[in-house]
Design an enzyme around this catalytic site. Structure first.
Site, short mmCIF file in Angstrom:
data_model
loop_
_atom_site.label_atom_id
_atom_site.label_comp_id
_atom_site.label_asym_id
_atom_site.label_seq_id
_atom_site.Cartn_x
_atom_site.Cartn_y
_atom_site.Cartn_z
NE ARG A 168 16.04 42.42 37.28
CZ ARG A 168 15.12 41.98 36.47
NH1 ARG A 168 13.96 42.57 36.42
NH2 ARG A 168 15.34 40.96 35.68
CB SER A 242 10.29 41.33 38.40
OG SER A 242 10.75 40.19 37.75
CD GLU A 338 12.61 45.23 38.42
OE1 GLU A 338 13.67 44.72 38.79
OE2 GLU A 338 11.88 44.71 37.57
N1 EPU Z 1 10.48 30.83 42.56
C1 EPU Z 1 9.53 30.27 43.39
N2 EPU Z 1 8.24 30.70 43.27
C2 EPU Z 1 7.87 31.64 42.37
C3 EPU Z 1 8.84 32.22 41.53
C4 EPU Z 1 10.15 31.80 41.64
O1 EPU Z 1 9.83 29.42 44.21
O2 EPU Z 1 6.68 31.96 42.34
C5 EPU Z 1 11.88 30.33 42.62
C6 EPU Z 1 12.21 29.51 41.37
O3 EPU Z 1 11.85 28.18 41.51
C7 EPU Z 1 13.71 29.68 41.28
C8 EPU Z 1 13.93 31.09 41.83
O4 EPU Z 1 12.78 31.43 42.59
O5 EPU Z 1 14.37 28.77 42.10
C9 EPU Z 1 14.15 32.11 40.72
O6 EPU Z 1 13.02 32.13 39.84
P1 EPU Z 1 13.12 32.53 38.28
O7 EPU Z 1 14.19 31.76 37.62
O8 EPU Z 1 11.76 32.50 37.70
O9 EPU Z 1 13.68 34.02 38.30
P2 EPU Z 1 13.39 35.25 39.27
O10 EPU Z 1 14.60 35.49 40.13
O11 EPU Z 1 12.10 35.06 39.97
C10 EPU Z 1 14.46 37.01 37.68
C11 EPU Z 1 14.08 38.32 37.07
C12 EPU Z 1 13.13 38.07 35.89
C13 EPU Z 1 13.87 37.24 34.87
C14 EPU Z 1 14.30 35.92 35.51
C15 EPU Z 1 15.18 35.12 34.60
C16 EPU Z 1 14.25 39.86 38.93
C17 EPU Z 1 13.52 40.76 39.85
N3 EPU Z 1 13.49 39.17 38.06
O12 EPU Z 1 13.27 36.44 38.22
O13 EPU Z 1 12.82 39.32 35.30
O14 EPU Z 1 13.07 36.98 33.73
O15 EPU Z 1 15.08 36.19 36.71
O16 EPU Z 1 16.45 35.71 34.50
O17 EPU Z 1 15.48 39.82 38.97
C18 EPU Z 1 11.25 41.06 34.86
O18 EPU Z 1 12.15 41.85 35.07
O19 EPU Z 1 10.09 41.44 34.59
C19 EPU Z 1 11.51 39.62 34.94
C20 EPU Z 1 10.58 38.73 34.71
#
Ligand code: EPU
Length: 342
Positions: A168, A242, A338
């Site tokens: 990012r 995010s 971010e």
């Molecule tokens: N999780 C929770 N609670 C929540 C959200 C997530 O426990 O409320 C846990 C999920 O269960 C999972 C882990 O956290 O085990 C990761 O969650 P998720 O796969 O939803 O991805 P993320 O790391 O929360 C990142 C990006 C997203 C992107 C997704 C998929 C960042 C800051 N965000 O989110 O990006 O869509 O991965 O690749 O790296 C964006 O930039 O606006 C965005 C949505």
């Protein structure tokens, strides 16, 4: 201040930021051609003028009116500029909508951007934060970009190395922040296409549909379905995706963390550091679905802060700071916002 005729005065930015925050810009221009910018850079007061380059406004937190010139990038156009033995080379104007561009490439049979379906924003903003989702980051498909140096009015080409892409992150968020206006981006889309389905949510989604050999459209559809379930549609609820980056900790800090929270998700990085899931940390602090004034934490994904209606940028910042304090107190982990704060 004397500015060319095509510069507008006192323009509302409310519909130009996906958080739906209310703010005005003192001067504003829809940039449709690089030539307009050259004219602007020659105006006598150019150097004194505060400037802000605006794309789709989907990674932006407006905290008040902007006493300066907003350069709204509206440069359009998309073309196949070369066909090589192993790749299609495709160029798009910085003002093109990102997802419409992705759909267009898929329609042409130029595959490789499908994992980045439905991400809001513009083509020109995509490399700035190296947009990434569901196992793919834009750096992997990037060839070069064209930008106007706002200080010298010269066009500059940035290849992948010059962009210094990270998680990012790119040079445009650090040393080069505010200096360039990206006018076009060129992508290299591989002819030998392989689906990227290693991300757990994508694997599950395809399995549920009984798809074992997914096409690029299948992957795109899966990503769209996941995003629609987990992320709020900015057309309905103001948000900037995010709000925090996933924090990266060293091995020692991770050891202490995982001993206390063995069920936490984590992602080891090639350099030995470990990325934690900010959404999980925020949820564990009890913030998921909670509000602080008119700003709130989205019910389906705790990483996303939302405007419940009538929020000001400061309301969102206050909520963000309170969440950062909670996560710091409970986990001794610092969360970094971010979006660009203006
Ligand atoms: N999780 C929770 N609670 C929540 C959200 C997530 O426990 O409320 C846990 C999920 O269960 C999972 C882990 O956290 O085990 C990761 O969650 P998720 O796969 O939803 O991805 P993320 O790391 O929360 C990142 C990006 C997203 C992107 C997704 C998929 C960042 C800051 N965000 O989110 O990006 O869509 O991965 O690749 O790296 C964006 O930039 O606006 C965005 C949505």
């Amino acid at each position: 201040m004397i500015l060319p005729d095509f510069v507008r005065r006192d323009v509302a930015l409310d519909h130009l930021n996906t958080f739906a925050l209310s703010a005005r810009a003192n001067w504003f221009v829809d940039v449709t051609k690089s030539a307009q910018l050259v004219a602007l850079t020659r105006t006598p007061d150019w150097r004194k003028l505060r400037r802000f380059v605006l794309g789709g406004g989907s990674n932006l937190l407006l905290t008040g009116d902007f006493d300066g010139l907003v350069l709204h990038v509206c440069i359009s156009g998309r073309d196949l500029i070369a066909e090589e033995a192993d790749a299609w080379i495709v160029r798009a104007g910085a003002g093109e909508n990102w997802y419409e561009f992705v759909r267009w490439t898929l329609d042409q049979g130029w595959l490789g951007l499908e994992n980045l379906s439905l991400i809001p924003g513009t083509v020109g903003a995509a490399p700035i934060q190296n947009i990434s989702a569901y196992g793919l980051e834009i750096a992997e498909r990037f060839q070069h970009l064209e930008a106007l140096d706002l200080a010298t009015a010269e066009m500059v080409i940035f290849d992948r190395a010059a962009c210094q892409f990270g998680y990012r992150d790119s040079v445009f968020k650090r040393a080069a922040a505010g200096r360039y206006l990206i006018s076009a981006v060129t992508f290299r889309l591989p002819k030998r296409w392989q689906p990227i389905t290693r991300y757990a949510d994508v694997t599950r989604e395809l399995e549920a549909l009984g798809i074992t050999h997914p096409t690029a459209t299948d992957v795109s559809d899966a990503v769209i379905a996941i995003r629609r379930r987990k992320l709020p549609d900015p057309a309905r609820i103001g948000n900037a995706g995010s709000f925090f980056k996933n924090p990266v900790v060293d091995a020692e800090g991770f050891g202490r963390f995982i001993a206390r929270y063995p069920d936490a998700p984590y992602y080891p990085q090639p350099d030995g550091t470990i990325k934690l899931a900010a959404g999980w940390l925020i949820e564990r602090c009890g913030w998921k679905g909670q509000d602080l004034g008119p700003a709130g934490v989205y019910e389906q994904q705790a990483l996303v802060l939302v405007n419940r209606g009538g929020a000001r940028g400061d309301d969102v910042l206050r909520l963000a700071q309170t969440i950062q304090d909670s996560v710091q107190t409970m986990f001794a982990v610092a969360l970094e916002p971010e979006p660009v704060v203006l």
